[in-house]
Scaffold this active site. Structure first.
Site, short mmCIF file in Angstrom:
data_model
loop_
_atom_site.label_atom_id
_atom_site.label_comp_id
_atom_site.label_asym_id
_atom_site.label_seq_id
_atom_site.Cartn_x
_atom_site.Cartn_y
_atom_site.Cartn_z
N ASP A 98 -7.08 9.55 66.44
CA ASP A 98 -8.20 9.74 67.35
C ASP A 98 -8.22 8.64 68.41
O ASP A 98 -9.26 8.06 68.69
CB ASP A 98 -9.52 9.76 66.58
CG ASP A 98 -10.68 10.33 67.39
OD1 ASP A 98 -10.42 11.05 68.38
OD2 ASP A 98 -11.84 10.05 67.03
N LYS B 8 -21.24 1.25 59.25
CA LYS B 8 -21.10 2.70 59.44
C LYS B 8 -21.60 3.39 58.19
O LYS B 8 -21.05 3.20 57.10
CB LYS B 8 -19.63 3.04 59.69
CG LYS B 8 -19.35 4.50 59.96
CD LYS B 8 -17.86 4.67 60.28
CE LYS B 8 -17.49 6.09 60.62
NZ LYS B 8 -16.04 6.21 60.95
#
Length: 183
Positions: A146, A51
Site C-alpha cells: 500500500d 492504532k
C-alpha cells in the site's frame, strides 16, 4: 452573549481513555476502513501513535490481518520505517491496539495537497529513505502492499530527520524461490 466556536477541533477521546493501562489516548491522527489512530502518551510521557481496531462484530479475517501487521512490525528494524513499540488487546475498549513511533509532521499526501512543493533535495532525500526501507523489507521477503503518499510520514526537519514508511496492514510475505539444482 455566548460565542460559539466555529473552528473545527480535532477529535479527541471525550473523557480520558487508556489503551492497555499505559497509553492515554488523545487527538485522533487518522482513520482507516477498520481502525482509528490516536496520539498516545504513556505513563512516562513518551508519545506514540496508537492504532486501534475494535473487535466487536469484526470479521475474524480483518482481525487476523491486524495481528499479522503487528507481528510483522515487531520484526522490522530500519531508520525509515516507523518503529514498533507495543501491541495488545484492551478489555475495556474491546480493541486490539498497535503502538508505533509517533512521527511529528505530516504525511506526503498532506504536503502535496497544500501545493507547497518541498525542495529538490528534500524530495530526493525522501525518495532515498523510502527506497532504502523498501529494499530492506524486500530483502526480508515482505511487500508493503500500500505504498502511497499517505503512508510516507515526513517529520519536522530536525537534523538527521528521515521520512518514515507506515501502515503495513496490506503487506504480505513472499517466499523467494530457491534455485533448483538440475544435476
Amino acid at each position: 452573549m455566548t460565542q460559539r466556536h466555529t473552528k473545527t477541533q480535532p477529535e479527541t477521546c471525550k473523557r480520558p481513555r487508556w489503551f492497555a493501562g499505559r497509553w492515554r489516548l488523545g487527538v485522533l491522527l487518522g482513520e482507516g476502513e477498520y481502525s482509528k489512530v490516536y496520539l498516545g502518551v504513556d505513563v512516562t510521557g513518551r508519545t506514540a501513535a496508537v492504532k486501534l481496531v475494535e473487535v466487536a462484530g469484526m470479521d475474524e479475517e480483518v482481525r487476523e490481518r491486524f495481528v499479522q501487521e503487528a507481528l510483522l512490525m515487531a520484526t522490522l528494524n530500519h531508520p525509515a520505517i516507523v518503529g514498533f513499540v507495543d501491541f495488545g488487546f484492551d478489555h475495556n475498549l474491546q480493541a486490539d491496539g498497535l503502538v508505533v513511533e509517533y512521527v511529528s509532521g505530516g504525511c506526503m499526501r498532506a504536503l502535496l495537497r497544500t501545493g507547497a512543493w518541498p525542495s529538490l533535495e528534500t524530495i530526493l532525500d525522501t525518495l532515498a529513505d523510502v527506497a532504502s526501507a523498501l529494499a530492506n523489507i524486500h530483502a526480508e521477503g515482505v511487500v508493503h502492499g500500500d505504498l502511497k503518499p499517505a503512508n510516507i510520514m515526513l517529520p519536522h526537519h530536525p537534523t538527521g530527520a528521515r521520512a518514515r514508511l507506515i501502515d503495513f496492514g496490506a503487506s504480505r510475505i513472499t517466499c523467494a524461490q530457491a534455485p533448483h539444482d538440475d544435476d
